[in-house]
Design an enzyme around this catalytic site. Sequence first.
Site, short mmCIF file in Angstrom:
data_model
loop_
_atom_site.label_atom_id
_atom_site.label_comp_id
_atom_site.label_asym_id
_atom_site.label_seq_id
_atom_site.Cartn_x
_atom_site.Cartn_y
_atom_site.Cartn_z
N LYS B 177 -12.69 3.17 13.73
CA LYS B 177 -13.76 3.98 13.16
C LYS B 177 -14.88 2.98 12.91
O LYS B 177 -14.81 2.14 12.01
CB LYS B 177 -13.29 4.63 11.86
CG LYS B 177 -13.95 5.95 11.50
CD LYS B 177 -15.43 5.88 11.23
CE LYS B 177 -15.72 5.26 9.87
NZ LYS B 177 -17.19 5.04 9.66
N GLU B 256 -9.45 -3.64 1.65
CA GLU B 256 -10.15 -4.74 1.04
C GLU B 256 -11.42 -4.13 0.48
O GLU B 256 -12.28 -3.68 1.24
CB GLU B 256 -10.44 -5.81 2.09
CG GLU B 256 -10.86 -7.12 1.48
CD GLU B 256 -11.83 -7.82 2.37
OE1 GLU B 256 -12.97 -8.02 1.90
OE2 GLU B 256 -11.49 -8.14 3.52
N CYS B 293 -17.73 -10.50 1.26
CA CYS B 293 -16.72 -10.05 0.28
C CYS B 293 -16.35 -11.18 -0.66
O CYS B 293 -15.89 -10.94 -1.76
CB CYS B 293 -15.45 -9.54 0.94
SG CYS B 293 -15.44 -9.56 2.71
N GLU B 385 -19.69 -4.86 -9.26
CA GLU B 385 -20.12 -5.65 -8.11
C GLU B 385 -21.53 -5.23 -7.71
O GLU B 385 -21.79 -4.04 -7.52
CB GLU B 385 -19.14 -5.43 -6.95
CG GLU B 385 -19.35 -6.39 -5.80
CD GLU B 385 -18.36 -6.15 -4.65
OE1 GLU B 385 -17.96 -7.13 -4.02
OE2 GLU B 385 -18.02 -4.98 -4.38
#
Lengths: 529, 529
Positions: B177, B256, B293, B385
């Site tokens: 995807k 993740e 990340c 975040e």
Amino acid sequence: MPVLIGGQWRAAKNPAGTFSAVDPSSRAPLDDRYPVSGIEDVELACQAAQEAVATLRSLPKENVARFLDDYAARIESGADALVELAARETALPVSPRLRSVELPRTTNQLRQAAAAVRDRSWCRATIDSKAGIRSLHAPLGAAVVVFGPNNFPFAFNSVAGGDFVAAIAAGNPVIGKANTGHPGTSKLLAECALAAARAAGLPAAMVQLIYRTAPEVGFKLVSHPLVAATGFTGSKSAGLKLKEAAERAGKPIYLEMSSVNPLFLLPGALQERLPALAKELYDSCSLGAGQFCTRPGLTVLVADQRADAFLAAASTLFQEGAPGTLLGASGLEAIGTGIETLIANGAEIVTGGRPVDGPRYGFANTLLRVTGDKFLAQPQALQTEAFGSVNLVVLAKDVAQMLAIAAHLEGNLTGSVYSAMQGGGEDDEIYARLAPVLRQKVGRLLNDKMPTGVAVSPAMNHGGPYPATGHPGFTAVGVPASLIRFTALHCYDNVRAHRLPEELQNKNPTGKMWRLIDGEWSQRDLTPT
Amino acid sequence: MPVLIGGQWRAAKNPAGTFSAVDPSSRAPLDDRYPVSGIEDVELACQAAQEAVATLRSLPKENVARFLDDYAARIESGADALVELAARETALPVSPRLRSVELPRTTNQLRQAAAAVRDRSWCRATIDSKAGIRSLHAPLGAAVVVFGPNNFPFAFNSVAGGDFVAAIAAGNPVIGKANTGHPGTSKLLAECALAAARAAGLPAAMVQLIYRTAPEVGFKLVSHPLVAATGFTGSKSAGLKLKEAAERAGKPIYLEMSSVNPLFLLPGALQERLPALAKELYDSCSLGAGQFCTRPGLTVLVADQRADAFLAAASTLFQEGAPGTLLGASGLEAIGTGIETLIANGAEIVTGGRPVDGPRYGFANTLLRVTGDKFLAQPQALQTEAFGSVNLVVLAKDVAQMLAIAAHLEGNLTGSVYSAMQGGGEDDEIYARLAPVLRQKVGRLLNDKMPTGVAVSPAMNHGGPYPATGHPGFTAVGVPASLIRFTALHCYDNVRAHRLPEELQNKNPTGKMWRLIDGEWSQRDLTPT
């Protein structure tokens, strides 16, 4: 009776009630009453476990190994009382089952885990010397909750069995949720465990025990911020609810829930050794009154004269065999409900199908049959587990239909194929087509062997695809692989040498530990270049 | 543009609409339009993958290795076009980032995976010769779905990146995807992959590609009966919804999701090398416009004069540094929202805090500060975040408060501690108290090093406790460990020798494969006794 929290045997705080175990051979409640713990016991146990985690960090791993060995020795010293109480609470035979099979299995498992703790290879230490990166599997840093099943009062007990030893050997404290079928046995074991923890210098909260909770309290337990993971062995309905609660909170939960453990008896095998196969099936299916997670519950044959003869031979054995005593009322009811579902979806009773007379919990050895056509019309319903000495024989109209049946299986712990031993040309050809299909559906594939009897071997997989378990990559039995479930992967990047855990330092901490150093498994020290 | 299903580039079936990528440097939509796939594309892709699984079983593993190597070569041949389109879709710099860093990382990863497929040690073959039980990690037997993130158009691409190579090398077909930020890059990669699959004799449905779905269709995809597992890298909000859908269906999903990657700068380190630390922080935080990340988002210091000097030095760097261009509108908006949350909970802007002027997506390098007291009053909100070049400096009033802050961290991918290099007595003492707390909160613990830069090493852990990921035991980066996520544990009990997979037969299939034979890791053949 008291719960064990923070090293103290004490009364449950604001329990939601009490319960007692029942003697399955008479349906009479036993004298001792055990509390249904509320949220306060859960909170206290989680707090105590957290303190244990902090203490554990500074203790030598040898203490954990000593604990496991000493616990095994204490179980052996207390064997008479343990076996007697377990027999009363479960009606499992004292001998050979409890004393000569299950208790030695339990102590063997504890000692294998002790050896793994000393050996340390289980943590898969991995060193990339060039990149300066090192990693290993480490304790989770919070409590592991273990829910024990009813069918193994020792070997899968929440405070002595497979999940327990795996969690402890990996370095985690355990909060045991006893199975309500054998609270007294669990308490006796926890007493041995507490004494062993004290003797080994482990924190007293290394092992804690509660007996029962309301469902909501159980959901809070597995999702508690101070709980890292859960091991559960039990029914699919309870397991799926706990799974949802744990996963919603981001907590791993390892479940062993249900399995019909299909057998495929190929034509050549029937031709060659029909009476032996019927006997093997009966023996395996009726073992422990059929209350084994690996009990064969489904047998697939190609419908022909041999299949008829097999059914007749098996039917005689099921009919003539003395039904064992079941573990409790809920199991008895579930067998009845399961069989009703099978019948409602096209199965017919060959023999059995009724509870036994008399005061004990018992159900006749039961053989059912159904055609392959009917099975394929309702494949899910016809895989309903009837957790007892119950087997549904599916008569496939031909080999192609046998393969289609295999393709419609849900995830199972095991699958067995029996084929001709001698010159089985036709069987070999069927096997080659069947095995790849069956392989995807089961954790353990067997040849010419019944699935009951789960060796505590490093190569064992007591696991399998959903819904047999919650994850296809893990085994609940076997040292050291089962430990990995209760660990976190810890990587050290550019960490100064003296700050590394022993297992990742250049010097091999035991001289024998296996480590993956720059792509090679080795027991050597690492010499800096 | 067409989707790739079953080896055919064809129009999406009944798409729910179309979308186009946007040039982040001008906010102008690019010309090509891509379909939003509906459930029909999902069904067709799952069916095609299932056929691929069946074909794969009979193919040599060498074909998969050849595919991975050849795919890497085709990416290199097509580098000009790939880099150009990726730069247009993401605004990431062509050089060095895309051409000299990310593209080589991607091809290196493919080649490492090819080597792992040939080596076979990754499957952890385990043999118990006495018990007759053997096991290994095997393909899942159904498709793996990979959702790629926006920030690495090559190295984490759904049809070329880490999860992709892990799933393929483990033997599974992948349904990619694409990230909607770089559909064209994903299409170019999939073209290379399809050609490589054909050349290697793999089923054409080994790699499939759709670009976008409505959320409900995504939930159906990850829970589809013909999907075995999912790898997802992206936002926490999307990840948690997919997690729920997958887990309810009993499907493993590896996520993740988010991480603030805390840094702890101990007093001695600041004393020793303050300007260098400020520079390291700025460089790491602003790399790729902070959209990594592992970008450090939180810095913890003890409040004193050195901390003030550090803040001043860092502030100058953040202020003077040219803000990078962000990947898209949603990222820009999320940074603003994240910073608002931080401010609403007590943080103050030191520098930055606003989007940049002009047509491109950009946000000023932003440094914030907050006291330790305020952090501990709202520890969760202050770990929000802000996915960009944003760092919140927490000024602890003393070492004890620094430890308390560490104890309140959520799960993170990484955590770094900087301490004095020379005679750092005080730092060493602080480290000894801090590291055990921080260790439990992170997948990778670093010393004196920024967390950006995730080496593709067998010892890497690009993972960590929830909510950084969904499971603390797995890494998304690193060969061979990352492959294990996309496998099932397959045990063979009493299976006849010639029916065992090559990896479990007595003869070592490569002469070099590492196997755990009777407790010893070895490359030897097994000699029957």
